[in-house]
Write an enzyme that holds these catalytic residues in place. Sequence first.
Site, short mmCIF file in Angstrom:
data_model
loop_
_atom_site.label_atom_id
_atom_site.label_comp_id
_atom_site.label_asym_id
_atom_site.label_seq_id
_atom_site.Cartn_x
_atom_site.Cartn_y
_atom_site.Cartn_z
N PRO A 83 0.76 -1.21 -0.05
CA PRO A 83 0.02 -0.02 0.00
C PRO A 83 0.69 1.21 -0.01
O PRO A 83 1.04 2.12 0.97
CB PRO A 83 -0.78 -0.17 1.23
N CYS A 84 1.60 1.51 -0.96
CA CYS A 84 2.22 2.72 -1.32
C CYS A 84 1.35 3.92 -1.33
O CYS A 84 1.53 5.16 -0.77
CB CYS A 84 3.06 2.59 -2.27
N HIS A 85 0.05 3.80 -1.49
CA HIS A 85 -0.90 5.07 -1.60
C HIS A 85 -1.12 5.47 -0.12
O HIS A 85 -1.50 6.60 0.10
CB HIS A 85 -2.33 4.70 -1.86
#
Length: 158
Positions: free
Chosen positions: A128-130
């Site tokens: 989850p780089c968001h």
Amino acid sequence: MSQLQYHMKSKICDLYLIASDKGLCAIEWTKQNIPITKTLTGPAPQIQILKKTVTQLEQYFKGTREKFELPVDIIGTDFQIQVWQALAQIPYAKTVSYSDIAKKIKNPKAVRAVGTANGKNPLAIIVPCHRVIAADGTMGGYAGGLKIKKALLDLEQK
């Protein structure tokens, strides 16, 4: 080890899922120059991995899945993999800063390098780089575009 690609439509955006016989290799925003499959039936390991990925992503988009359990087959530098492993530990619906990730990997001065590794994350959404935002609370960047980043963050707040 051949890779296969599958085009998945989600309520947020189109995704191009890529799998090898070992695991999920990438989630891309645009079609890649890799053979594409139109069906998720058949015994091939790539098909089984793609099918499992689609199921889990559909659950995520419905709000019924917070963690992914998929075999992965990604390539990166030692530093990138270290960053991606730290990203994978960010809890659902929480955000952290690039600086927080740099500290987590015990390299507090590597904030910019963390940002670069974050941008090269091959498994958007799954890793989850968001959930990584700028230290001042602004969105920062996102390979899929800020509209998609905001939609993913909003989805997790429900």
